[in-house]
Design a protein around this motif. Structure first.
Motif, mmCIF file in Angstrom:
data_model
loop_
_atom_site.group_PDB
_atom_site.id
_atom_site.type_symbol
_atom_site.label_atom_id
_atom_site.label_comp_id
_atom_site.label_asym_id
_atom_site.label_seq_id
_atom_site.Cartn_x
_atom_site.Cartn_y
_atom_site.Cartn_z
ATOM 1 N N GLY A 71 -37.938 12.925 -35.699
ATOM 2 C CA GLY A 71 -37.678 13.671 -36.921
ATOM 3 C C GLY A 71 -38.920 14.454 -37.300
ATOM 4 N N ASP A 72 -38.748 15.407 -38.204
ATOM 5 C CA ASP A 72 -39.882 16.243 -38.613
ATOM 6 C C ASP A 72 -39.887 16.336 -40.132
ATOM 7 O OD1 ASP A 72 -37.568 17.682 -38.768
ATOM 8 O OD2 ASP A 72 -38.435 19.570 -38.101
ATOM 9 N N GLY A 73 -40.502 15.352 -40.773
ATOM 10 C CA GLY A 73 -40.523 15.304 -42.235
ATOM 11 C C GLY A 73 -40.912 16.636 -42.857
ATOM 12 N N PRO A 74 -40.578 16.839 -44.130
ATOM 13 C CA PRO A 74 -40.864 18.118 -44.791
ATOM 14 C C PRO A 74 -42.339 18.494 -44.707
ATOM 15 C CG PRO A 74 -40.311 16.386 -46.388
ATOM 16 C CD PRO A 74 -39.975 15.859 -45.044
ATOM 17 N N LYS A 75 -42.612 19.692 -44.198
ATOM 18 C CA LYS A 75 -43.990 20.103 -43.897
ATOM 19 C C LYS A 75 -44.888 20.102 -45.134
ATOM 20 C CE LYS A 75 -42.946 22.826 -39.759
ATOM 21 N NZ LYS A 75 -41.583 22.290 -39.601
ATOM 22 N N GLU A 76 -44.296 20.409 -46.303
ATOM 23 C CA GLU A 76 -45.114 20.466 -47.506
ATOM 24 C C GLU A 76 -45.526 19.073 -47.986
ATOM 25 O OE1 GLU A 76 -40.804 20.316 -48.838
ATOM 26 O OE2 GLU A 76 -41.984 21.238 -47.235
ATOM 27 N N LEU A 77 -44.888 18.017 -47.453
ATOM 28 C CA LEU A 77 -45.211 16.651 -47.854
ATOM 29 C C LEU A 77 -45.911 15.853 -46.761
ATOM 30 C CD1 LEU A 77 -41.902 15.574 -49.693
ATOM 31 C CD2 LEU A 77 -44.019 16.402 -50.722
ATOM 32 N N LEU A 78 -45.817 16.311 -45.529
ATOM 33 C CA LEU A 78 -46.288 15.514 -44.393
ATOM 34 C C LEU A 78 -47.811 15.415 -44.352
ATOM 35 C CD1 LEU A 78 -45.434 14.014 -41.768
ATOM 36 C CD2 LEU A 78 -45.729 16.208 -40.580
ATOM 37 N N ILE A 79 -48.296 14.176 -44.344
ATOM 38 C CA ILE A 79 -49.718 13.901 -44.175
ATOM 39 C C ILE A 79 -50.027 13.573 -42.725
ATOM 40 C CG2 ILE A 79 -51.596 12.310 -44.781
ATOM 41 C CD1 ILE A 79 -50.295 11.993 -47.528
ATOM 42 N N ALA A 80 -49.223 12.699 -42.149
ATOM 43 C CA ALA A 80 -49.419 12.285 -40.758
ATOM 44 C C ALA A 80 -48.124 11.650 -40.245
ATOM 45 C CB ALA A 80 -50.572 11.277 -40.669
ATOM 46 N N PRO A 81 -47.963 11.653 -38.924
ATOM 47 C CA PRO A 81 -48.745 12.363 -37.907
ATOM 48 C C PRO A 81 -48.352 13.841 -37.861
ATOM 49 C CG PRO A 81 -47.007 11.098 -36.845
ATOM 50 C CD PRO A 81 -46.907 10.799 -38.323
ATOM 51 N N THR A 82 -49.339 14.715 -37.867
ATOM 52 C CA THR A 82 -49.066 16.153 -37.955
ATOM 53 C C THR A 82 -48.366 16.690 -36.713
ATOM 54 O OG1 THR A 82 -51.317 16.583 -37.164
ATOM 55 C CG2 THR A 82 -50.961 16.574 -39.548
ATOM 56 N N TRP A 83 -48.542 16.024 -35.570
ATOM 57 C CA TRP A 83 -47.873 16.503 -34.358
ATOM 58 C C TRP A 83 -46.350 16.453 -34.482
ATOM 59 C CZ3 TRP A 83 -44.634 12.900 -32.431
ATOM 60 C CH2 TRP A 83 -44.919 11.547 -32.642
ATOM 61 N N SER A 84 -45.846 15.618 -35.382
ATOM 62 C CA SER A 84 -44.398 15.465 -35.505
ATOM 63 C C SER A 84 -43.727 16.694 -36.096
ATOM 64 C CB SER A 84 -44.065 14.232 -36.357
ATOM 65 O OG SER A 84 -44.470 14.417 -37.698
ATOM 66 N N SER A 85 -44.518 17.601 -36.689
ATOM 67 C CA SER A 85 -43.927 18.801 -37.279
ATOM 68 C C SER A 85 -43.370 19.737 -36.215
ATOM 69 C CB SER A 85 -44.958 19.540 -38.134
ATOM 70 O OG SER A 85 -46.038 19.988 -37.340
ATOM 71 N N LYS A 86 -43.797 19.560 -34.972
ATOM 72 C CA LYS A 86 -43.291 20.382 -33.856
ATOM 73 C C LYS A 86 -42.157 19.615 -33.172
ATOM 74 C CE LYS A 86 -47.860 22.438 -33.168
ATOM 75 N NZ LYS A 86 -48.994 22.638 -32.220
ATOM 76 N N LEU B 149 -39.289 16.756 -28.673
ATOM 77 C CA LEU B 149 -38.049 16.470 -27.946
ATOM 78 C C LEU B 149 -38.138 16.939 -26.496
ATOM 79 C CD1 LEU B 149 -35.316 17.349 -30.585
ATOM 80 C CD2 LEU B 149 -35.751 15.103 -29.579
ATOM 81 N N ASN B 150 -38.707 18.108 -26.291
ATOM 82 C CA ASN B 150 -38.856 18.610 -24.920
ATOM 83 C C ASN B 150 -39.735 17.685 -24.090
ATOM 84 O OD1 ASN B 150 -37.228 20.817 -25.381
ATOM 85 N ND2 ASN B 150 -38.927 22.225 -25.804
ATOM 86 N N GLU B 151 -40.783 17.137 -24.712
ATOM 87 C CA GLU B 151 -41.674 16.234 -23.992
ATOM 88 C C GLU B 151 -40.976 14.910 -23.689
ATOM 89 O OE1 GLU B 151 -45.080 15.102 -21.940
ATOM 90 O OE2 GLU B 151 -44.322 17.060 -22.598
ATOM 91 N N ILE B 152 -40.151 14.426 -24.626
ATOM 92 C CA ILE B 152 -39.361 13.221 -24.354
ATOM 93 C C ILE B 152 -38.469 13.452 -23.150
ATOM 94 C CG2 ILE B 152 -37.463 11.773 -25.214
ATOM 95 C CD1 ILE B 152 -38.707 12.052 -28.009
ATOM 96 N N HIS B 153 -37.777 14.586 -23.119
ATOM 97 C CA HIS B 153 -36.876 14.891 -22.000
ATOM 98 C C HIS B 153 -37.650 15.044 -20.695
ATOM 99 C CE1 HIS B 153 -33.936 16.634 -25.197
ATOM 100 N NE2 HIS B 153 -33.778 15.335 -25.036
ATOM 101 N N ARG B 154 -38.834 15.643 -20.777
ATOM 102 C CA ARG B 154 -39.655 15.815 -19.572
ATOM 103 C C ARG B 154 -40.101 14.472 -19.016
ATOM 104 N NH1 ARG B 154 -44.936 17.088 -17.554
ATOM 105 N NH2 ARG B 154 -45.928 16.312 -19.451
ATOM 106 N N GLN B 155 -40.518 13.574 -19.899
ATOM 107 C CA GLN B 155 -40.979 12.271 -19.446
ATOM 108 C C GLN B 155 -39.833 11.405 -18.921
ATOM 109 O OE1 GLN B 155 -44.046 11.218 -18.946
ATOM 110 N NE2 GLN B 155 -44.857 13.171 -19.711
ATOM 111 N N LEU B 156 -38.659 11.536 -19.515
ATOM 112 C CA LEU B 156 -37.493 10.820 -18.980
ATOM 113 C C LEU B 156 -37.245 11.218 -17.532
ATOM 114 C CD1 LEU B 156 -35.072 11.084 -22.035
ATOM 115 C CD2 LEU B 156 -35.853 8.935 -21.006
ATOM 116 N N LYS B 157 -37.349 12.513 -17.269
ATOM 117 C CA LYS B 157 -37.133 13.006 -15.909
ATOM 118 C C LYS B 157 -38.260 12.575 -14.977
ATOM 119 C CE LYS B 157 -36.300 17.286 -13.327
ATOM 120 N NZ LYS B 157 -36.155 18.768 -13.432
ATOM 121 N N LEU B 158 -39.515 12.748 -15.429
ATOM 122 C CA LEU B 158 -40.655 12.409 -14.582
ATOM 123 C C LEU B 158 -40.680 10.923 -14.221
ATOM 124 C CD1 LEU B 158 -43.615 14.457 -16.157
ATOM 125 C CD2 LEU B 158 -42.576 14.770 -13.887
ATOM 126 N N GLN B 159 -40.332 10.069 -15.186
ATOM 127 C CA GLN B 159 -40.403 8.630 -14.972
ATOM 128 C C GLN B 159 -39.069 8.036 -14.504
ATOM 129 O OE1 GLN B 159 -42.510 6.449 -18.127
ATOM 130 N NE2 GLN B 159 -43.322 8.395 -18.907
#
Length: 311
Positions: free
Chosen positions: A271-286, A291-301
């Protein structure tokens, strides 16, 4: 991309399931029924869960309008302005506890949503301790009109964590709610959170296993967001716990998917919590990148849903 039994993704996605049931893409419209929560109005507590921003997980719901129909039409227009959509939508009562109102109020809200010509399914987010018999009967009645999903906020199976986050009910209440809903042929989706303070990876996986064991039809896996104005934010600023890194979170999601039975529908992987409220983790805003990285790792592993499920 490799084809799996669920299409191109190696897990049983909600998108795949909706296309199978309704023959095309189905979008979700988040609604505000104007309700509160027993964990905020003094029945159980007044501060809500420790991570709650005050919007009851309804940060992306359409603002409360004069009617449910207006909210649905506004939601459809908003989605249509960004992408091409069909004519099939899920009416999702999201904000706060959406069975926590007089039965007459609930009936009026649910029935208005079900009568909308573009709504093919009703989804109701609530607490397991807010499902009295009359509400169960109403949900069953609605399910005879159009399919109904009931979303339950479990977050964790572990009592110490539940007390810390001020969930306000013991695990047995969740178990009973799932059983009661299933007896009435109502579809159950369970919300869980990865990265709760004090929990190990195994603690999270234990929760995943419990959700599968009680027979939840679907699951939403959510990253713990630290939002401004919450008690959790104060604890975070005091250095009482650390937010998960993206690699840690993805590892947990992959391990969870591998343990879940193939028939459980995956409603959310992040999920990507509301950007105006998000303190951490900031990477989750993307969210799309995650999701693309999750799908990539599912395939790689070479991981797929149910690969290491418990027998």
């Amino acid at each position: 991309m490799t084809k799996h039994r669920w299409g191109e993704k190696p897990y049983h996605s909600l998108d795949f399931e909706m296309k199978k049931r309704f023959g095309g893409k189905v979008y979700k419209i988040s609604l505000d029924g104007g309700m509160t929560c027993p964990n905020r109005d003094g029945t159980i507590g007044t501060g809500g869960c420790i991570f709650c921003s005050g919007n009851g997980s309804g940060d992306f719901a359409v603002p409360l309008c004069s009617s449910v129909t207006e909210q649905i039409d506004t939601g459809i227009a908003g989605i249509s302005s960004r992408k091409h959509v069909g004519e099939q939508f899920i009416a999702y009562f999201q904000s706060f506890t959406n069975t926590y109102a007089p039965i007459e109020t609930l009936r009026a809200l649910y029935m208005e949503a079900l009568q909308h010509p573009n709504v093919v399914m009703l989804s109701v987010a609530t607490r397991p301790d807010c499902l009295p018999a009359e509400v169960l009967s109403l949900l069953e009645e609605c399910n005879n009109i159009k399919p109904v999903i009931v979303e339950l906020g479990l977050q964790t199976m572990h009592e110490p964590t539940a007390q810390y986050i001020r969930r306000g009910y013991p695990l047995e209440v969740y178990d009973t709610a799932v059983e009661s809903l299933k007896k009435r042929n109502l579809e159950v989706v369970t919300h869980v959170i990865a990265g709760l303070p004090g929990e190990t990876q195994q603690d999270f996986l234990d929760t995943i296993d419990h959700v599968a064991e009680v027979g939840s039809h679907g699951i939403k896996i959510q990253l713990l967001h630290i939002l401004k104005g919450t008690d959790l934010a104060s604890h975070y600023k005091q250095g009482l716990f650390e937010a998960l890194t993206m690699d840690e979170y993805i590892s947990l999601v992959l391990r969870a998917l591998s343990r879940l039975p193939e028939d459980i529908i995956i409603h959310r992987l992040t999920g990507d919590g509301p950007k105006e409220l998000l303190i951490a983790p900031t990477w989750s805003s993307k969210k799309r990148y995650v999701l693309n990285e999750i799908h990539r790792q599912l395939k790689l592993q070479n991981i797929w849903q149910g690969k290491e499920k418990k027998e």
